[in-house]
Design a protein around this motif. Structure first.
Motif, short mmCIF file in Angstrom:
data_model
loop_
_atom_site.label_atom_id
_atom_site.label_comp_id
_atom_site.label_asym_id
_atom_site.label_seq_id
_atom_site.Cartn_x
_atom_site.Cartn_y
_atom_site.Cartn_z
N VAL A 63 0.86 -1.18 0.00
CA VAL A 63 0.00 0.00 0.00
C VAL A 63 0.90 1.23 0.00
N PRO A 64 0.81 2.10 -1.01
CA PRO A 64 1.72 3.24 -1.11
C PRO A 64 1.66 4.16 0.11
N GLY A 65 2.82 4.61 0.55
CA GLY A 65 2.89 5.58 1.62
C GLY A 65 2.64 5.03 3.00
N ALA A 89 5.95 -0.55 5.73
CA ALA A 89 6.38 -1.69 4.91
C ALA A 89 5.68 -2.96 5.36
N GLY A 90 5.18 -3.71 4.39
CA GLY A 90 4.48 -4.96 4.69
C GLY A 90 2.98 -4.83 4.78
N LEU A 91 2.44 -3.58 4.76
CA LEU A 91 0.99 -3.41 4.67
C LEU A 91 0.62 -3.56 3.20
N LYS A 92 -0.15 -4.60 2.90
CA LYS A 92 -0.42 -4.95 1.50
C LYS A 92 -1.92 -4.93 1.20
N PHE A 93 -2.22 -4.82 -0.08
CA PHE A 93 -3.59 -4.99 -0.55
C PHE A 93 -3.94 -6.48 -0.52
N GLY A 105 -9.92 0.26 3.98
CA GLY A 105 -9.63 1.67 3.80
C GLY A 105 -10.12 2.18 2.46
N ILE A 106 -10.12 3.49 2.30
CA ILE A 106 -10.47 4.15 1.05
C ILE A 106 -9.25 4.93 0.58
N LEU A 107 -8.90 4.74 -0.69
CA LEU A 107 -7.75 5.41 -1.28
C LEU A 107 -8.17 6.27 -2.45
N GLY A 147 -1.34 11.02 -10.67
CA GLY A 147 -0.66 10.86 -9.41
C GLY A 147 -0.78 9.46 -8.84
N PRO A 148 -0.02 9.18 -7.77
CA PRO A 148 -0.07 7.87 -7.14
C PRO A 148 -1.26 7.75 -6.19
N LEU A 149 -1.52 6.54 -5.74
CA LEU A 149 -2.55 6.31 -4.75
C LEU A 149 -2.10 6.81 -3.39
N SER A 150 -3.07 7.28 -2.60
CA SER A 150 -2.80 7.63 -1.22
C SER A 150 -3.99 7.23 -0.37
N LEU A 151 -3.72 6.82 0.86
CA LEU A 151 -4.77 6.39 1.79
C LEU A 151 -5.45 7.62 2.38
#
Length: 218
Positions: free
Chosen positions: A137-139, A142-146, A179-181, A187-191
């Motif tokens: 998941v961007p931003g 580390a290790g938090l994944k979809f 979550g909602i991104l 641009g990139p994804l953000s939470l």
């Protein structure tokens, strides 16, 4: 029964689903074809009304950008998961899709394919990769994944994409796993918001519980 534009000669439409309309009345839809040498891995495409005819935006079997050799598969998930095309008034497109081959894998050896779903947007006539199941998941830590990219992504009139996701990995529990991104044009994804985060304006210790998919204004 009509010829499917962009498919081999002899391929005819057999199924049409998931239509969307932009502000000019142009349509975008999933089309499935039979004949002409197509098979279950190449028989479906996203079509856009263009001028006096139809053009293919993406077709099953095409190489999927942002992957190592994976190809688009099952663009329309079918009746158990409604077609997931997001379209705004200007005709900007975003969609989720299944993937097959290449680097699609049972990545941790548990008997489940983890990374066969992805999110794309159309930008400048090309497809832009945004997210993939089992991806970081961007931003975020580390290790938090979809884990799952859920349902139809939305796209606002200014081109901002909004979508709902389920997470896995570092620090994920039943109380903070969704979550909602968003992603601005180019641009990139953000939470934006995550289950379990503190709610401003409410007593200390009040956190966000369950929530549904987002909505957008015009």
């Amino acid at each position: 029964g009509e010829p499917a534009p962009g498919f081999p000669p002899g391929a005819l439409f057999s199924k049409l689903e998931g239509p969307r309309l932009d502000a000019s009345g142009r349509t975008l839809f999933y089309g499935t074809a039979t004949g002409g040498g197509v098979c279950s891995l190449t028989d479906q495409a996203v079509f856009r009304q263009h001028g006096a005819g139809l053009q293919i935006v993406v077709r099953e079997g095409d190489l999927a950008p942002g992957t190592a050799g994976a190809r688009f598969s099952k663009l329309a998930f079918g009746s158990t998961n409604p077609p997931a095309l997001g379209l705004n008034g200007a005709g900007a497109l975003t969609f989720t899709t299944r993937l097959i081959g290449g680097d699609v894998c049972d990545c941790n050896g548990d008997g489940v394919i983890e990374n066969d779903t992805a999110l794309y947007r159309e930008a400048g006539g090309a497809l832009q990769f945004l997210a993939r199941a089992d991806g970081q998941v961007p931003g975020q830590v580390a290790g938090l994944k979809f884990d799952l990219l859920v349902g139809q992504p939305l796209i606002a009139e200014n081109g901002t994409i909004v979508f709902f996701a389920v997470f896995k990995g570092t620090g994920v529990t039943f109380a903070n796993g969704t979550g909602i991104l968003t992603a601005a044009p180019g641009g990139p994804l953000s939470l934006v918001v995550r289950q379990g985060q503190p709610l401003p304006g409410l007593p200390d210790g009040t956190t966000l519980g369950t929530f549904a998919a987002a909505a957008i204004s015009t």
